[in-house]
Design an enzyme around this catalytic site. Sequence first.
Site, PDB file in Angstrom:
ATOM      1  N   ALA A 378       0.815  -1.219   0.000  1.00 26.84           N
ATOM      2  CA  ALA A 378       0.000   0.000   0.000  1.00 26.84           C
ATOM      3  C   ALA A 378       0.846   1.265   0.000  1.00 26.84           C
ATOM      4  O   ALA A 378       0.303   2.375  -0.034  1.00 26.84           O
ATOM      5  CB  ALA A 378      -0.923   0.001   1.222  1.00 26.84           C
ATOM      6  N   ILE A 420      -2.029  -2.372  -3.982  1.00 29.43           N
ATOM      7  CA  ILE A 420      -3.141  -1.416  -3.971  1.00 29.43           C
ATOM      8  C   ILE A 420      -2.932  -0.428  -5.113  1.00 29.43           C
ATOM      9  O   ILE A 420      -1.947   0.321  -5.128  1.00 29.43           O
ATOM     10  CB  ILE A 420      -3.212  -0.642  -2.632  1.00 29.43           C
ATOM     11  N   LYS A 424      -7.155   5.962 -11.060  1.00 32.44           N
ATOM     12  CA  LYS A 424      -6.421   6.964 -11.840  1.00 32.44           C
ATOM     13  C   LYS A 424      -5.379   6.324 -12.753  1.00 32.44           C
ATOM     14  O   LYS A 424      -4.766   7.012 -13.587  1.00 32.44           O
ATOM     15  CB  LYS A 424      -5.777   7.969 -10.886  1.00 32.44           C
ATOM     16  N   GLY A 464     -12.546   9.949   3.972  1.00 29.74           N
ATOM     17  CA  GLY A 464     -11.850  10.173   5.229  1.00 29.74           C
ATOM     18  C   GLY A 464     -10.379   9.851   5.199  1.00 29.74           C
ATOM     19  O   GLY A 464      -9.701  10.013   6.214  1.00 29.74           O
ATOM     20  N   GLU A 557      -5.863  16.698 -13.252  1.00 30.85           N
ATOM     21  CA  GLU A 557      -7.152  16.257 -12.708  1.00 30.85           C
ATOM     22  C   GLU A 557      -8.167  16.031 -13.825  1.00 30.85           C
ATOM     23  O   GLU A 557      -8.297  16.841 -14.745  1.00 30.85           O
ATOM     24  CB  GLU A 557      -7.687  17.308 -11.735  1.00 30.85           C
TER      25      GLU A 557
END
Length: 633
Positions: A378, A420, A424, A464, A557
Amino acid sequence: MVKFSRIVILLFIDACIVTFSYITAFLLRFGFNVNDPVFDAWFAIYANNLLPITVACILAFSICGLYTSMWRYAGTDELIKIVAASGLAQLLVMFYVTFSVLSMPRGIYVIAFLFMVFLLSAFRISYRFIRNLRTPGTFNSFVLRIGRRDIIGGNVTKVMIVGAGEAGASMINEIRNHHEYGKKVVVAIDDDTAKQKHRICGVKVYGGRSEIRHAARKYGVDEIIIAIPSAKKKAIQAIMEECKRTRCKIKILPSLIELINDKVSVSKLRDVDIEDFLGRDPVHVNLREISSYIEGKIVMITGGGGSIGSELCRQIARFRPRRLIAVDIYENCVFELSNELRETYKNLEFEIVIASIRDKQRMREVFDKYKPHVIFHAAAHKHVPLMEKNPKEAVVNNILGTKNMIDLAEEFATEKFVMISTDKAVNPTNVMGATKRVGEMILQEKSQHSRTTFAAVRFGNVLGSNGSVIPIFRKQIEKGGPVTVTHKDITRYFMTIPEAVELVIQTGAMAQGGEIFILDMGEPVKILDLAENVIRLSGYIPYVDIDIEITGLRPGEKLYEELLLDEEGIEKTAHNKIYVGHPLPANPALKAMLDSEDRQDSIEGEVKKVSDMSEAEVKEWLHDIVPNYTPQK
């Protein structure tokens, strides 16, 4: 002592009710003709056996639980008990009279039964009414209805109940019986047309969910309680979309699985959270499958102090690994995680390793010491705008660091390696996505000739997590706004951290080698809508108390994210929230680097060259490896 006195009083009153019921039954049966010799003969049988008949009736009441019910909260169940108790009383009396070789007219039993049901119910309802009147605050919240206006004394919160089922009825009674809450239910809402325009516990069911806003205005509602614990998340989401158009505070009852073995009460209510607006049903995993590859194994998590990594540690700890190792370059987060896990799992063997995945020699020492069976990778640089300005760091960490971990996993015969990844990485428009896509490609290429089972898991944003929009919005709201959104039409996929991690662990059990698993993220969410909801949940009104400012798309983005490349295809798995994409052959440029025996032309050599490139050249280099990467100018 108080309880004993209460029961004695109840016994005395019930004895009086029994006596009155039988005497009245005889009078009605014989037309009040007390001088009739026939009346005297029959009544004498009752009078001579008054005590055992009364005792038999009291015994029946006790058997049916009339002395163990809390009559302050009496409802339908208590009424059924009274009917059953009165019927059993007549059966016991008939048995006693017959056993004593006596008899009474059968009509006496029927009339006595009816009177007992009526009088026992009337007394207990009166008890409840008097008890409520004696409760402090009752008169302060007493409502006098004149025409169509309510005159309410005291500071009372007017409540709308959404859901006119059993949970809604229980909530109405709970609020009614506890005046200390300072609430009054003024209206109910339900989509069931059979319930509309009727009353539930004295409260009018105004209409369906489309009438929520109108009913809130008409009745001056301050708070809305959603009391449908059996509803699916999609239905709750649709209801909350209507509720948020009001300016009312919104509370919700937990789901049935959370309420099991607990009664519906105001204490079980919780504030609506942002997750409720996603309309996502809870994730269910196959615990047996997960346990089979984690229990008793040595498990390593890179990036163990991050949002995903730390939750992986928490959830994997439940499956009793032999040892759990959290690798991270930053010490503070893993130190706090260590304290948390050691407090929760006393017998867990938990190790912290401070190391960088970019340092292959250091990581080789870690592998040699712990020899992990399962790895969840991760660790990564993930913030899109930061990586656009620091592309070299993204390349070193996300590509070289990932290759180091893949190489070492194979070298030390790790059983499973789960990376992970991110949405994107699909048709990337930014450096972060492109570097993660390269990591996926290296993993898939390595899986073709390795004993280690390699797999990647691709999903969107997690609510979160560090740097995600929700914490940013909340900080902006704390400062009084404005809340910033980059584009009015921008959308993103969202998951909660726990559900994303549960599915990641599940994919580890399903992996066969080379797959890219895609998690079902539900429907994409407009960030503008999300911002408005966060403002409302913070107790403010969007564009009135807190403004929302559109700032424009940031470098790299996208307006929307994708989860799958067109050529990957997609297949269902045994889990309804996990899909799998077909492995693709590595890009020739990347394959050449991986196969190169010349260190300068290998991935490691190419990454070293990146340090001498400009930012534009780094992006061009990434484009050569990932042709569908479209860097933004």
